[in-house]
Design an enzyme around this catalytic site. Structure first.
Site, PDB file in Angstrom:
ATOM      1  N   GLY A   1      15.501 -39.843 -13.227  1.00 28.46           N
ATOM      2  CA  GLY A   1      14.247 -40.365 -12.672  1.00 28.46           C
ATOM      3  C   GLY A   1      14.079 -39.746 -11.301  1.00 28.46           C
ATOM      4  O   GLY A   1      14.464 -40.297 -10.288  1.00 28.46           O
TER       5      GLY A   1
ATOM      6  N   ARG B   1      -3.116   3.122   8.576  1.00 36.18           N
ATOM      7  CA  ARG B   1      -3.460   1.976   7.728  1.00 36.18           C
ATOM      8  C   ARG B   1      -2.315   0.979   7.694  1.00 36.18           C
ATOM      9  O   ARG B   1      -1.183   1.351   7.409  1.00 36.18           O
ATOM     10  CB  ARG B   1      -3.743   2.464   6.303  1.00 36.18           C
ATOM     11  CG  ARG B   1      -4.487   3.763   6.248  1.00 36.18           C
ATOM     12  CD  ARG B   1      -4.454   4.424   4.868  1.00 36.18           C
ATOM     13  NE  ARG B   1      -5.138   3.656   3.834  1.00 36.18           N
ATOM     14  CZ  ARG B   1      -5.160   4.016   2.555  1.00 36.18           C
ATOM     15  NH1 ARG B   1      -4.520   5.114   2.163  1.00 36.18           N
ATOM     16  NH2 ARG B   1      -5.798   3.280   1.673  1.00 36.18           N
TER      17      ARG B   1
ATOM     18  N   CYS C   1      12.419 -37.534 -16.367  1.00 38.86           N
ATOM     19  CA  CYS C   1      11.153 -38.207 -16.611  1.00 38.86           C
ATOM     20  C   CYS C   1      10.366 -38.442 -15.328  1.00 38.86           C
ATOM     21  O   CYS C   1       9.408 -39.171 -15.324  1.00 38.86           O
ATOM     22  CB  CYS C   1      11.371 -39.511 -17.358  1.00 38.86           C
ATOM     23  SG  CYS C   1      12.333 -40.715 -16.443  1.00 38.86           S
TER      24      CYS C   1
ATOM     25  N   ARG D   1      -3.358  -0.832  -6.670  1.00 38.86           N
ATOM     26  CA  ARG D   1      -2.426  -1.973  -6.738  1.00 38.86           C
ATOM     27  C   ARG D   1      -2.754  -2.767  -7.984  1.00 38.86           C
ATOM     28  O   ARG D   1      -3.850  -2.644  -8.539  1.00 38.86           O
ATOM     29  CB  ARG D   1      -2.544  -2.845  -5.497  1.00 38.86           C
ATOM     30  CG  ARG D   1      -3.890  -3.484  -5.394  1.00 38.86           C
ATOM     31  CD  ARG D   1      -4.062  -4.217  -4.089  1.00 38.86           C
ATOM     32  NE  ARG D   1      -5.513  -4.334  -3.884  1.00 38.86           N
ATOM     33  CZ  ARG D   1      -6.081  -4.686  -2.769  1.00 38.86           C
ATOM     34  NH1 ARG D   1      -5.351  -4.941  -1.710  1.00 38.86           N
ATOM     35  NH2 ARG D   1      -7.385  -4.777  -2.676  1.00 38.86           N
TER      36      ARG D   1
ATOM     37  N   HIS E   1      -3.743 -32.840   5.850  1.00 40.20           N
ATOM     38  CA  HIS E   1      -3.614 -34.171   5.258  1.00 40.20           C
ATOM     39  C   HIS E   1      -4.482 -34.298   4.008  1.00 40.20           C
ATOM     40  O   HIS E   1      -4.029 -34.733   2.951  1.00 40.20           O
ATOM     41  CB  HIS E   1      -4.021 -35.221   6.303  1.00 40.20           C
ATOM     42  CG  HIS E   1      -3.947 -36.631   5.813  1.00 40.20           C
ATOM     43  ND1 HIS E   1      -5.029 -37.276   5.262  1.00 40.20           N
ATOM     44  CD2 HIS E   1      -2.904 -37.503   5.746  1.00 40.20           C
ATOM     45  CE1 HIS E   1      -4.660 -38.496   4.901  1.00 40.20           C
ATOM     46  NE2 HIS E   1      -3.382 -38.657   5.187  1.00 40.20           N
TER      47      HIS E   1
ATOM     48  N   SER F   1      18.497 -39.946 -18.361  1.00 39.10           N
ATOM     49  CA  SER F   1      17.187 -39.407 -18.029  1.00 39.10           C
ATOM     50  C   SER F   1      17.065 -39.464 -16.517  1.00 39.10           C
ATOM     51  O   SER F   1      17.172 -40.537 -15.920  1.00 39.10           O
ATOM     52  CB  SER F   1      16.087 -40.233 -18.696  1.00 39.10           C
ATOM     53  OG  SER F   1      14.835 -39.738 -18.293  1.00 39.10           O
TER      54      SER F   1
ATOM     55  N   GLY G   1      -6.478 -10.573   8.578  1.00 39.04           N
ATOM     56  CA  GLY G   1      -6.058 -10.639   9.966  1.00 39.04           C
ATOM     57  C   GLY G   1      -5.243  -9.434  10.395  1.00 39.04           C
ATOM     58  O   GLY G   1      -5.018  -9.211  11.580  1.00 39.04           O
TER      59      GLY G   1
ATOM     60  N   TYR H   1      15.469 -31.725 -22.243  1.00 35.60           N
ATOM     61  CA  TYR H   1      14.013 -31.862 -22.262  1.00 35.60           C
ATOM     62  C   TYR H   1      13.467 -32.276 -20.905  1.00 35.60           C
ATOM     63  O   TYR H   1      14.202 -32.766 -20.046  1.00 35.60           O
ATOM     64  CB  TYR H   1      13.575 -32.877 -23.335  1.00 35.60           C
ATOM     65  CG  TYR H   1      13.933 -34.315 -23.016  1.00 35.60           C
ATOM     66  CD1 TYR H   1      13.086 -35.113 -22.242  1.00 35.60           C
ATOM     67  CD2 TYR H   1      15.128 -34.870 -23.470  1.00 35.60           C
ATOM     68  CE1 TYR H   1      13.423 -36.420 -21.946  1.00 35.60           C
ATOM     69  CE2 TYR H   1      15.466 -36.181 -23.176  1.00 35.60           C
ATOM     70  CZ  TYR H   1      14.605 -36.956 -22.401  1.00 35.60           C
ATOM     71  OH  TYR H   1      14.940 -38.234 -22.093  1.00 35.60           O
TER      72      TYR H   1
ATOM     73  N   LYS I   1       0.831  -1.207   0.000  1.00 33.63           N
ATOM     74  CA  LYS I   1       0.000   0.000   0.000  1.00 33.63           C
ATOM     75  C   LYS I   1       0.865   1.256   0.000  1.00 33.63           C
ATOM     76  O   LYS I   1       0.632   2.185  -0.783  1.00 33.63           O
ATOM     77  CB  LYS I   1      -0.917  -0.024   1.238  1.00 33.63           C
ATOM     78  CG  LYS I   1      -2.107   0.892   1.132  1.00 33.63           C
ATOM     79  CD  LYS I   1      -2.974   0.808   2.390  1.00 33.63           C
ATOM     80  CE  LYS I   1      -3.824  -0.439   2.403  1.00 33.63           C
ATOM     81  NZ  LYS I   1      -4.506  -0.638   3.709  1.00 33.63           N
TER      82      LYS I   1
ATOM     83  N   MET J   1      -4.519  -5.382  11.013  1.00 41.03           N
ATOM     84  CA  MET J   1      -5.413  -4.405  11.622  1.00 41.03           C
ATOM     85  C   MET J   1      -6.204  -3.631  10.571  1.00 41.03           C
ATOM     86  O   MET J   1      -5.673  -3.200   9.560  1.00 41.03           O
ATOM     87  CB  MET J   1      -4.639  -3.416  12.486  1.00 41.03           C
ATOM     88  CG  MET J   1      -5.585  -2.619  13.382  1.00 41.03           C
ATOM     89  SD  MET J   1      -4.777  -1.283  14.256  1.00 41.03           S
ATOM     90  CE  MET J   1      -4.873   0.011  13.039  1.00 41.03           C
TER      91      MET J   1
HETATM   92  P1  ADP Z   1      -7.833  -1.840   3.246  1.00 36.95           P
HETATM   93  O1  ADP Z   1      -6.467  -2.377   3.196  1.00 36.95           O
HETATM   94  O2  ADP Z   1      -8.768  -2.689   4.029  1.00 36.95           O
HETATM   95  O3  ADP Z   1      -8.340  -1.491   1.883  1.00 36.95           O
HETATM   96  P2  ADP Z   1      -7.433   0.975   3.651  1.00 36.95           P
HETATM   97  O4  ADP Z   1      -6.283   1.457   4.419  1.00 36.95           O
HETATM   98  O5  ADP Z   1      -7.319   1.101   2.201  1.00 36.95           O
HETATM   99  O6  ADP Z   1      -7.754  -0.498   4.102  1.00 36.95           O
HETATM  100  O7  ADP Z   1      -8.638   1.813   4.196  1.00 36.95           O
HETATM  101  C1  ADP Z   1      -9.957   1.393   4.430  1.00 36.95           C
HETATM  102  C2  ADP Z   1     -10.915   2.388   3.819  1.00 36.95           C
HETATM  103  O8  ADP Z   1     -10.675   3.699   4.309  1.00 36.95           O
HETATM  104  C3  ADP Z   1     -10.772   2.455   2.315  1.00 36.95           C
HETATM  105  O9  ADP Z   1     -12.041   2.612   1.747  1.00 36.95           O
HETATM  106  C4  ADP Z   1      -9.949   3.688   2.125  1.00 36.95           C
HETATM  107  O10 ADP Z   1     -10.212   4.266   0.884  1.00 36.95           O
HETATM  108  C5  ADP Z   1     -10.399   4.579   3.279  1.00 36.95           C
HETATM  109  N1  ADP Z   1      -9.359   5.520   3.700  1.00 36.95           N
HETATM  110  C6  ADP Z   1      -8.124   5.201   4.125  1.00 36.95           C
HETATM  111  N2  ADP Z   1      -7.412   6.298   4.408  1.00 36.95           N
HETATM  112  C7  ADP Z   1      -8.222   7.351   4.161  1.00 36.95           C
HETATM  113  C8  ADP Z   1      -8.059   8.759   4.237  1.00 36.95           C
HETATM  114  N3  ADP Z   1      -6.909   9.293   4.637  1.00 36.95           N
HETATM  115  N4  ADP Z   1      -9.090   9.534   3.896  1.00 36.95           N
HETATM  116  C9  ADP Z   1     -10.253   8.967   3.507  1.00 36.95           C
HETATM  117  N5  ADP Z   1     -10.479   7.663   3.402  1.00 36.95           N
HETATM  118  C10 ADP Z   1      -9.469   6.849   3.720  1.00 36.95           C
HETATM  119 MG    MG Z   2      -7.885  -0.253   0.736  1.00 36.97          MG
END
Ligand code: ADP
Ligand code: MG
Ligand code: MG
Length: 927
Positions: free
Chosen positions: A813, A120, A879, A364, A480, A811, A129, A899, A51, A131
């Site tokens: 194996g 973020r 092979c 991304r 498993h 070859s 998982g 090959y 990010k 935050m």
């Molecule tokens: P995730 O990885 O779950 O996408 P984000 O960090 O992108 O988490 O943020 C969650 C939501 O909050 C997203 O919709 C993002 O666009 C919004 N958001 C994050 N930072 C800001 C910001 N500075 N101003 C407004 N919206 C934000």
């Molecule tokens: Mg996001």
């Protein structure tokens, strides 16, 4: 891969190294823990997380990104190791925050004109998982008033504040989120409204009071009013979230190293909840399911952050934004084009519009389906954005394999019961059974069954073999069930935790309350993890239809996916150096292999040619007391063997066919020892014992081995049973001569299995050459037969230089080589303890699936070098099943084999991966 990633990331230098002159400012040498968005770029994902790296990239592209900074993964790593933030971090954050405040002209949480930020998480790989983002940090009882004034909206300010307490309470302070949701629902109910936008400033104010009380009661502390404390606590919570159970589990499943750490992004807030001229949205630059270009996304007016994907109110398709806010829409379209051209790939994005001003919050390279990956790769080539070599890097063999499985008909009406982890691809339909015994019993009587267990263990093996597919409610991709199913190529969905499996009552309960009893039909999709009630119709994959030649890529109505696959395969075939052959034992497999693009047969096993009706002749051969009896048995077998080869050489005309002489231990051709003993004992008690059975039993006893895998088999058989290999060689030579007489172009290669020393090979070779010379003289032709050996024992690999003196080709194996190098008996170890090994991380994938480069692979590499040192024109191939495994194919390319050979169905995957390997190594040569 696991180790490589670790080794490639050196530990950070400590801020003040001991050797440093204390008078010199440490900053020159110190690790930098904080990067402004203007300082990073998309290639710094290791340090800034995905990010953060992409926010920096967008910033530097001049796109409207709210200013901010990123705390590096290095800071996180130090925190995780020592339990404290690195000493230098606080000052660096302060410096960056100061700069941000100056740039924005406001201070974090300032009473009259507050700067607010979001905190973020963002690791190198996005994972569940971690935050959740906390928005609106900096709001307090005081600054909420400043915000109201700044925005000219009381309601907005108090809504933002209640969101902060809610998000912060839940994710940073660990308060049960339902408590806030319930309070919010109460407020709506009390007012008689349905959605949160209908609550006014006073309602929000009241909610803030209630939320603060919830926090105090649940955490025994007040909601922090100091904005910097809010920020620091949130940053620390992000660091801590690296080690949540969910994140750890995901990393284990996806083989992501556990020590990468996460970065933290601090980003100044923009507001989509300022009224109808504001909003938030998500978009793709093209359709992630089909690859089509167009406007794909959702938009929600007057909303913040995740509201758009949370389903709290109805979103509108992105295209409607054009009517709502033409200026922002046009700008967004422009930006999406910029991003696609810049990243040269499908991007997904998050944006917010604040009072008619567009802000970019994330981008991304977007995930896509296997089919879209192929289509997008060719679309981008057509647009001139990438070249063919790059297109090959945009797809992979696993995706191609996925496209080759039969699938559920997309048009069919389905009832989803639940979903689990897509552990082994395929589409399987059958009656639910809840234990292995029933699975075996029902399948014997012709029923198709799906074996449903909570988890499987080695006792379930027979049931798994008889089932169409396997469904478990526990365990991940290395459980498993998953490991064994993948090994068998069987469809498997595992870890479907929402489905409650009761093996005692023999039923499964889905979340909706639907109960599946034994015998009810279910359908499982191992490519998506979905589980359906009843029979979902299955359709063959169009990609297989294409490889089979039943569908043509050039046809007007050809499927777009087929066209794309056809083009990508052509790129791969054009660049690859490795040739691809098939493991095929009969003309039918050989023909299919050829359709799939095989350039010969790398392994034709001859053992099946000794089974069925021919078993009796083999028995006579084994029981022969005199040379005449033996000769008689062999001469019965000869024409039959020859017939097999004629067919095979015909279907592979003009291409090499490697025939391996008999490999398995002889007892495999004799009756089962217990069965036979019982028969003989019964006959004796009736006093009518059968002479032949008695001799047979003696032979079985004589040939019984403790470890057949390491016993009398392969070249050893050829050396102790006179005439056996000579007969096989003669059959090959005569078949070749017959094909020649019919104007064919047979190219047989004779391969000797299980050689450990050159002396074995020399003896066999001498005999074989005599036989071949005889046949050639008799027919007056030069057959051009070559003779080589398998390298499947460590000793053979270690003495490859000597062995090459007597071999025209090697070859590898790799199945047996893996067994003998590790001392593993595959059938025993996979079922009994591989799961434990995978879970403990002793290896990431089974060495029978992907070649163990450090051990087995290094023997292959050295043997290839030593062999070529003796005989520069030595032909080298592989092979084992590894020949069709993507990662292993790259390895074989790298060590310079000629090959790979694999099962017919894997040939397209091997071709593609051989092309990718060649394109990749060309790319790195020129760099
Ligand atoms: P995730 O990885 O779950 O996408 P984000 O960090 O992108 O988490 O943020 C969650 C939501 O909050 C997203 O919709 C993002 O666009 C919004 N958001 C994050 N930072 C800001 C910001 N500075 N101003 C407004 N919206 C934000
Ligand atoms: Mg996001
Ligand atoms: Mg072998």
């Amino acid at each position: 891969m696991f180790l490589a990633v670790r080794a490639a990331r050196p530990r950070g230098v400590s801020p003040v190294s001991e050797t440093q002159d204390p008078h010199v400012s440490p900053s020159a040498d110190a690790v930098k823990f904080v990067y402004d968005f203007t300082e990073g770029n998309k290639d710094l994902k290791d340090l800034l997380g995905g990010k953060g790296a992409n926010l920096a990239e967008m910033t530097n592209l001049g796109l409207p990104v709210p200013p901010g900074f990123t705390i590096t993964t290095e800071a996180c790593k130090e925190y995780l190791e020592s339990g404290e933030e690195p000493a230098a971090l606080r000052a660096e954050v302060t410096a960056h925050l100061d700069a941000l405040e100056r740039q924005m002209g406001k201070k974090l949480g300032q009473a009259d004109n507050p700067l607010l930020v979001s905190v973020r998480s963002g690791a190198k790989f996005s994972m569940p998982g971690m935050m959740d983002t906390v928005l609106n940090i900096g709001l307090s009882d005081e600054s909420v008033n400043g915000l109201a004034e700044q925005a000219g909206s009381e309601r907005f300010a108090w809504d933002s504040y209640r969101r902060l307490i809610q998000m912060f309470g839940k994710t940073v302070l660990g308060v049960d989120g339902d408590l806030f949701e319930e309070a919010l629902d109460e407020a709506k109910k009390a007012k008689g409204v349905k959605v949160d936008v209908e609550l006014d400033a006073a309602d929000m104010k009241k909610l803030v009071g209630q939320f603060k009380e919830i926090v105090s009661k649940e955490t025994k502390r007040d909601f922090p009013q100091d904005p910097r404390e809010q920020m620091d606590l949130a940053v620390r919570a992000v660091f801590d979230s690296w080690n949540t159970d969910r994140a750890k589990l995901y990393r284990r499943q996806e083989r992501i190293p556990g020590d990468l750490g996460t970065a933290v992004n601090v980003c100044s807030m923009v507001f989509g909840n300022l009224g109808p001229d504001s909003g938030t949205g998500v978009a793709f630059t093209r359709d992630p399911a089909s690859g089509h270009q167009g406007v794909y996304g959702d938009y929600l007016q007057n909303a913040q952050g995740e509201d758009v994907v949370a389903g709290i109110r109805n979103t509108v398709p992105l295209a409607e934004l054009e009517q709502l806010d033409k200026k922002s829409y046009d700008e967004l379209m422009q930006i999406m084009e910029t991003l696609e051209t810049h990243y040269k790939d499908l991007c997904d994005i998050e944006f917010t519009i604040e009072r008619g001003k567009l802000w970019m919050l994330q981008t991304r390279v977007g995930k896509r389906t296997a089919g879209a990956a192929f289509r997008i790769a060719t679309q981008l080539v057509d647009q001139g954005l990438i070249d063919e070599a790059e297109a090959l890097q945009r797809v992979n063999g696993a995706q191609l394999a996925q496209l080759m499985f039969p699938r559920f008909d997309e048009k069919a009406k389905t009832e989803l019961l639940g979903r689990g982890i897509a552990a082994s691809p395929g589409a399987a339909v059958g009656k639910a059974v809840f234990d292995s015994y029933t699975a075996v019993k029902w399948s014997r009587s012709g029923e198709k069954v799906i074996l449903i267990r909570r988890e499987t263990n080695p006792d379930d093996l027979n049931g798994m073999i008889s089932a169409e597919g396997i469904l478990t409610s526990r365990g991940g991709k290395t459980s498993h069930a998953a490991v064994v199913a993948r090994g068998m190529g069987k469809t498997c969905v595992c870890g479907a935790e929402e489905l409650e499996v009761d093996t005692k009552r023999r039923c499964l309960t889905a979340p909706g309350g639907v109960v599946i009893e034994e015998g009810d039909v279910v359908s499982i999709d191992g490519s998506t993890g979905k589980v359906y009630l009843g029979e979902v119709p299955v359709v063959p994959s169009p990609v297989v239809e294409y490889f089979e030649g039943r569908m043509h890529a050039g046809a007007d109505d050809a499927d777009e996916l087929v066209k794309a696959v056809h083009r990508v395969m052509a790129y791969a075939d054009r660049v690859r150096r490795l040739r691809v052959r098939a493991n095929a034992d009969n003309a039918e497999d050989a023909a299919r292999a050829r359709r799939f693009g095989a350039q010969g047969i790398g392994l034709c096993r001859t053992e099946h040619m000794f089974l069925g009706e021919r078993r009796e002749m083999v028995e006579r051969l084994i029981l022969a007391d005199t040379g005449e009896e033996r000769e008689a048995a062999l001469s019965e077998l000869l024409p039959l063997q020859k017939g097999d080869f004629v067919e095979l050489f015909e279907s592979m005309d003009g291409l090499p066919v490697t025939v391996r002489l008999l490999d398995p231990p002889l007892h495999e051709f004799l009756p089962d020892i217990t069965e036979l003993s019982v028969r003989v004992a019964l006959a004796e008690s009736r006093k009518d014992s059968n002479e032949n059975d008695l001799r047979l039993l003696q032979a079985v006893h004589r040939l019984h081995e403790q470890n057949p895998m390491l016993g009398l088999r392969g070249v050893r058989l050829g050396l102790v049973i006179p005439g056996l290999f000579a007969m096989q060689v003669r059959a090959i030579a005569e078949a070749a001569a017959e094909r020649r007489a019919a104007n064919g172009d047979p190219r047989a290669e004779i391969m000797i299995p299980l050689v450990g020393t050159v002396q074995e090979l020399e003896i066999v070779r001498e005999e074989a050459e005599q036989v071949i010379a005889e046949v050639e003289r008799a027919h007056g032709v030069d057959l051009g037969l070559t003779l080589g050996t398998m390298i499947e024992l460590p000793r053979a690999a270690l003495t490859a230089g000597q062995i090459a003196e007597s071999a025209d080709f090697f070859s590898f194996g790799t199945n047996d080589l893996t067994q003998t190098v590790w001392g593993f008996s595959r059938d025993d170890v996979e079922a009994s303890f591989f799961t434990a090994y995978l879970e403990k991380g002793i290896f990431g994938v089974s060495p029978f699936e992907t070649i163990d480069k450090d051990g087995v692979g290094s023997l292959v590499r050295n043997a290839a070098e030593a062999g070529r040192a003796t005989r520069p024109d030595l032909k080298l191939g592989v092979c084992g099943e590894h020949g069709g495994d993507p990662e292993s194919v790259h390895f074989f390319h790298e060590v310079g084999l000629d090959y790979v050979s694999c099962s017919p169905f894997r040939i397209p995957v091997a071709r593609l991966e051989a092309g990718r390997a060649a394109a990749e190594s060309k790319g790195s040569d020129s760099r």
